[in-house]
Motif scaffolding. Sequence first.
Motif, PDB file in Angstrom:
ATOM      1  N   VAL A  21       0.838  -1.192   0.000  1.00 34.84           N
ATOM      2  CA  VAL A  21       0.000   0.000   0.000  1.00 34.84           C
ATOM      3  C   VAL A  21       0.881   1.252   0.000  1.00 34.84           C
ATOM      4  O   VAL A  21       0.631   2.214  -0.728  1.00 34.84           O
ATOM      5  CB  VAL A  21      -0.964  -0.011   1.213  1.00 34.84           C
ATOM      6  CG1 VAL A  21      -1.660   1.313   1.370  1.00 34.84           C
ATOM      7  CG2 VAL A  21      -1.966  -1.139   1.072  1.00 34.84           C
ATOM      8  N   VAL A  22       1.943   1.240   0.778  1.00 32.21           N
ATOM      9  CA  VAL A  22       2.855   2.374   0.859  1.00 32.21           C
ATOM     10  C   VAL A  22       3.552   2.582  -0.495  1.00 32.21           C
ATOM     11  O   VAL A  22       3.694   3.707  -0.976  1.00 32.21           O
ATOM     12  CB  VAL A  22       3.887   2.163   1.997  1.00 32.21           C
ATOM     13  CG1 VAL A  22       4.975   3.218   1.942  1.00 32.21           C
ATOM     14  CG2 VAL A  22       3.188   2.176   3.344  1.00 32.21           C
ATOM     15  N   ASP A  23       3.971   1.479  -1.146  1.00 30.57           N
ATOM     16  CA  ASP A  23       4.639   1.574  -2.452  1.00 30.57           C
ATOM     17  C   ASP A  23       3.716   2.187  -3.505  1.00 30.57           C
ATOM     18  O   ASP A  23       4.134   3.040  -4.295  1.00 30.57           O
ATOM     19  CB  ASP A  23       5.115   0.191  -2.922  1.00 30.57           C
ATOM     20  CG  ASP A  23       6.335  -0.290  -2.148  1.00 30.57           C
ATOM     21  OD1 ASP A  23       6.979   0.532  -1.471  1.00 30.57           O
ATOM     22  OD2 ASP A  23       6.651  -1.501  -2.243  1.00 30.57           O
ATOM     23  N   THR A  24       2.448   1.753  -3.526  1.00 31.97           N
ATOM     24  CA  THR A  24       1.520   2.294  -4.529  1.00 31.97           C
ATOM     25  C   THR A  24       1.251   3.773  -4.266  1.00 31.97           C
ATOM     26  O   THR A  24       1.154   4.560  -5.196  1.00 31.97           O
ATOM     27  CB  THR A  24       0.197   1.516  -4.547  1.00 31.97           C
ATOM     28  OG1 THR A  24      -0.391   1.525  -3.249  1.00 31.97           O
ATOM     29  CG2 THR A  24       0.398   0.092  -5.018  1.00 31.97           C
ATOM     30  N   LYS A  25       1.163   4.141  -2.999  1.00 28.85           N
ATOM     31  CA  LYS A  25       0.964   5.559  -2.677  1.00 28.85           C
ATOM     32  C   LYS A  25       2.166   6.368  -3.134  1.00 28.85           C
ATOM     33  O   LYS A  25       2.012   7.454  -3.717  1.00 28.85           O
ATOM     34  CB  LYS A  25       0.749   5.742  -1.168  1.00 28.85           C
ATOM     35  CG  LYS A  25      -0.610   5.310  -0.692  1.00 28.85           C
ATOM     36  CD  LYS A  25      -0.759   5.552   0.786  1.00 28.85           C
ATOM     37  CE  LYS A  25      -2.115   5.067   1.306  1.00 28.85           C
ATOM     38  NZ  LYS A  25      -2.243   5.263   2.758  1.00 28.85           N
ATOM     39  N   GLU A  26       3.375   5.841  -2.924  1.00 26.34           N
ATOM     40  CA  GLU A  26       4.578   6.551  -3.344  1.00 26.34           C
ATOM     41  C   GLU A  26       4.637   6.661  -4.876  1.00 26.34           C
ATOM     42  O   GLU A  26       5.008   7.702  -5.417  1.00 26.34           O
ATOM     43  CB  GLU A  26       5.828   5.837  -2.817  1.00 26.34           C
ATOM     44  CG  GLU A  26       6.028   5.995  -1.326  1.00 26.34           C
ATOM     45  CD  GLU A  26       7.235   5.211  -0.811  1.00 26.34           C
ATOM     46  OE1 GLU A  26       7.912   4.549  -1.632  1.00 26.34           O
ATOM     47  OE2 GLU A  26       7.501   5.272   0.390  1.00 26.34           O
ATOM     48  N   LYS A  27       4.257   5.570  -5.569  1.00 25.96           N
ATOM     49  CA  LYS A  27       4.256   5.600  -7.039  1.00 25.96           C
ATOM     50  C   LYS A  27       3.274   6.647  -7.557  1.00 25.96           C
ATOM     51  O   LYS A  27       3.589   7.401  -8.472  1.00 25.96           O
ATOM     52  CB  LYS A  27       3.896   4.226  -7.609  1.00 25.96           C
ATOM     53  CG  LYS A  27       5.000   3.209  -7.481  1.00 25.96           C
ATOM     54  CD  LYS A  27       4.591   1.875  -8.068  1.00 25.96           C
ATOM     55  CE  LYS A  27       5.668   0.831  -7.865  1.00 25.96           C
ATOM     56  NZ  LYS A  27       5.264  -0.475  -8.367  1.00 25.96           N
ATOM     57  N   LYS A  28       2.079   6.694  -6.959  1.00 23.95           N
ATOM     58  CA  LYS A  28       1.093   7.679  -7.388  1.00 23.95           C
ATOM     59  C   LYS A  28       1.606   9.087  -7.134  1.00 23.95           C
ATOM     60  O   LYS A  28       1.448   9.981  -7.970  1.00 23.95           O
ATOM     61  CB  LYS A  28      -0.241   7.456  -6.678  1.00 23.95           C
ATOM     62  CG  LYS A  28      -1.010   6.258  -7.185  1.00 23.95           C
ATOM     63  CD  LYS A  28      -2.312   6.111  -6.493  1.00 23.95           C
ATOM     64  CE  LYS A  28      -3.054   4.874  -6.966  1.00 23.95           C
ATOM     65  NZ  LYS A  28      -4.322   4.678  -6.282  1.00 23.95           N
ATOM     66  N   GLU A  29       2.248   9.298  -5.985  1.00 22.46           N
ATOM     67  CA  GLU A  29       2.789  10.618  -5.674  1.00 22.46           C
ATOM     68  C   GLU A  29       3.899  10.984  -6.659  1.00 22.46           C
ATOM     69  O   GLU A  29       3.996  12.124  -7.115  1.00 22.46           O
ATOM     70  CB  GLU A  29       3.306  10.653  -4.233  1.00 22.46           C
ATOM     71  CG  GLU A  29       2.199  10.643  -3.186  1.00 22.46           C
ATOM     72  CD  GLU A  29       2.743  10.552  -1.768  1.00 22.46           C
ATOM     73  OE1 GLU A  29       3.982  10.550  -1.606  1.00 22.46           O
ATOM     74  OE2 GLU A  29       1.931  10.478  -0.838  1.00 22.46           O
TER      75      GLU A  29
END
Length: 155
Positions: A21-29
């Motif tokens: 979840v943290v990785d996907t949030k970072e990718k989106k950011e």
Amino acid sequence: EEDLINDVCREVVEKWAESQVVDTKEKKEDEIQAITSMMEKQARIVVKPKEVSQEEKQRKAALLAQYANVTDEEEYPFPDPGEQNRSALNTAPALFRNTNVEDVLNARKLERELLRDEFQKKREQDKLQREKDKLAKQERKEKEKKRTQKGERKR
């Protein structure tokens, strides 16, 4: 021990899910940041307006005026000599002459002349070849005649 193994497995899966979840949030950011930086770069690009001199403006206005004065009855771009006297006061002098039709006609004429010359050359070559063939045939006949005469003499 089985309970401990299940608890450890559950904890590992939960930690893995949280990290995803943290990785996907970072990718989106990161994607959002890249898009905003591209938009900022595009906003910084300034297109300079083209500077048009007064002479170019006048030339353009003269061309537009010339095309505006052409009617269906007139020949494009030059009027008939009879109409030239009447419309000399109304129209601006032509800035150029459309030579497309003349160029096409001249090209066709040149092509026809070239084809005619090629055909004439081919006719001459064919004529010479026929003469050579005729001479060769006569020579063969004469040789055959001499050979037969020689054979008859021996008899």
